[in-house]
Design an enzyme around this catalytic site. Structure first.
Site, PDB file in Angstrom:
ATOM      1  N   ASP A 108     -84.463 104.160  -3.850  1.00  9.05           N
ATOM      2  CA  ASP A 108     -84.141 105.600  -4.437  1.00  9.05           C
ATOM      3  C   ASP A 108     -84.857 106.734  -3.851  1.00  9.05           C
ATOM      4  O   ASP A 108     -86.085 106.694  -3.379  1.00  9.05           O
ATOM      5  CB  ASP A 108     -84.551 105.474  -6.067  1.00  9.05           C
ATOM      6  CG  ASP A 108     -83.936 106.545  -6.945  1.00  9.05           C
ATOM      7  OD1 ASP A 108     -84.090 107.763  -6.433  1.00  9.05           O
ATOM      8  OD2 ASP A 108     -83.401 106.149  -8.060  1.00  9.05           O
ATOM      9  N   ILE A 109     -84.013 107.544  -3.508  1.00  8.75           N
ATOM     10  CA  ILE A 109     -84.745 108.585  -2.630  1.00  8.75           C
ATOM     11  C   ILE A 109     -85.430 109.730  -3.588  1.00  8.75           C
ATOM     12  O   ILE A 109     -85.948 110.590  -3.099  1.00  8.75           O
ATOM     13  CB  ILE A 109     -83.444 109.689  -1.907  1.00  8.75           C
ATOM     14  CG1 ILE A 109     -82.262 109.998  -2.947  1.00  8.75           C
ATOM     15  CG2 ILE A 109     -82.932 109.271  -0.899  1.00  8.75           C
ATOM     16  CD1 ILE A 109     -81.618 111.195  -2.369  1.00  8.75           C
TER      17      ILE A 109
ATOM     18  N   GLN B 141     -77.279 108.905 -17.204  1.00  6.06           N
ATOM     19  CA  GLN B 141     -76.794 108.719 -16.134  1.00  6.06           C
ATOM     20  C   GLN B 141     -76.048 109.715 -15.351  1.00  6.06           C
ATOM     21  O   GLN B 141     -75.605 110.737 -15.819  1.00  6.06           O
ATOM     22  CB  GLN B 141     -75.422 107.659 -16.284  1.00  6.06           C
ATOM     23  CG  GLN B 141     -74.779 106.992 -15.268  1.00  6.06           C
ATOM     24  CD  GLN B 141     -73.650 106.018 -15.454  1.00  6.06           C
ATOM     25  OE1 GLN B 141     -73.318 105.714 -16.548  1.00  6.06           O
ATOM     26  NE2 GLN B 141     -73.390 105.321 -14.360  1.00  6.06           N
TER      27      GLN B 141
ATOM     28  N   HIS C 139     -75.827 100.891 -11.696  1.00 10.67           N
ATOM     29  CA  HIS C 139     -77.031 100.686 -10.883  1.00 10.67           C
ATOM     30  C   HIS C 139     -78.235 100.215 -12.025  1.00 10.67           C
ATOM     31  O   HIS C 139     -78.291 100.664 -13.272  1.00 10.67           O
ATOM     32  CB  HIS C 139     -77.459 101.755 -10.091  1.00 10.67           C
ATOM     33  CG  HIS C 139     -77.420 103.194 -10.692  1.00 10.67           C
ATOM     34  ND1 HIS C 139     -76.171 103.710 -11.139  1.00 10.67           N
ATOM     35  CD2 HIS C 139     -78.507 103.721 -11.258  1.00 10.67           C
ATOM     36  CE1 HIS C 139     -76.711 104.864 -11.566  1.00 10.67           C
ATOM     37  NE2 HIS C 139     -77.943 104.889 -11.795  1.00 10.67           N
TER      38      HIS C 139
ATOM     39  N   HIS D 269     -82.110 100.368 -12.108  1.00  8.78           N
ATOM     40  CA  HIS D 269     -83.445 100.739 -11.627  1.00  8.78           C
ATOM     41  C   HIS D 269     -84.300  99.940 -11.605  1.00  8.78           C
ATOM     42  O   HIS D 269     -84.877  99.168 -12.796  1.00  8.78           O
ATOM     43  CB  HIS D 269     -84.067 102.224 -12.117  1.00  8.78           C
ATOM     44  CG  HIS D 269     -83.154 103.324 -12.129  1.00  8.78           C
ATOM     45  ND1 HIS D 269     -83.316 104.280 -11.454  1.00  8.78           N
ATOM     46  CD2 HIS D 269     -81.912 103.701 -12.961  1.00  8.78           C
ATOM     47  CE1 HIS D 269     -82.293 105.412 -11.450  1.00  8.78           C
ATOM     48  NE2 HIS D 269     -81.432 104.851 -12.586  1.00  8.78           N
TER      49      HIS D 269
END
Ligand code: 5GP
Ligand code: ZN
Length: 136
Positions: A32-33, A95, A101, A103
């Site tokens: 994750d960025i 979301q 996705h 996490h």
């Protein structure tokens, strides 16, 4: 079918870069960025699905297995003392990217994450009423 407007489909197609950490036939995992903790990764199905309601059950299973594998690596390779798995389904549930996705959030004793609610004992009649609706 890939969704040409979907950020994560573009990551699957390698049209935009991502720091990949695991891949198999059905799933891709990448960092994750905006990590909540060190090692925060996302697991996605390679086939586009908007959310929990629409993901193919076999893709959902595959995502869960990949998340388990990453959780083990977070424990063994990063020294995580725990892991949170999180899926947000719908805007009301936070979301922001509408390709399913999970996490995978490694947890460390004393890390800065906190639960964003103070739990209070519920009203038993209301809990029971909600349960009845869920069973229907
Ligand atoms: P959501 O808010 O939908 O549960 O999670 C979306 C996640 O995707 C966020 O944690 C966000 O930081 C991450 N994200 C958004 N854009 C990108 C991107 O371009 N690359 C990567 N690796 N992660 C992204
Ligand atoms: Zn997509």
């Amino acid at each position: 079918m890939p969704n040409t407007d979907c950020l994560f489909c573009k990551i699957v197609a390698d049209d935009i870069p991502a720091i990949r950490v695991a891949e198999d036939e059905r799933t891709l995992a990448f960092m994750d960025i905006n990590p909540w903790t060190r090692g925060h990764a996302l697991v996605i199905p390679k086939t586009h699905a908007t959310d929990l309601y629409t993901i193919d059950p076999d893709d959902l299973s595959a995502c869960a297995l990949t998340a388990q594998r990453l959780a083990e690596r977070a424990r063994d390779n990063l020294g995580a003392q725990g892991v949170n798995l999180l899926n947000s389904c719908g805007s009301a549930a936070w979301q922001t990217v509408f390709h399913f996705h999970l996490h995978v959030i490694p947890r460390y004793l004393g890390d800065p994450l906190t639960v964003p609610i103070t739990a209070q004992p519920g009203d038993i009649a209301e809990i029971t009423a909600a349960a009845q609706e869920l069973r229907a």
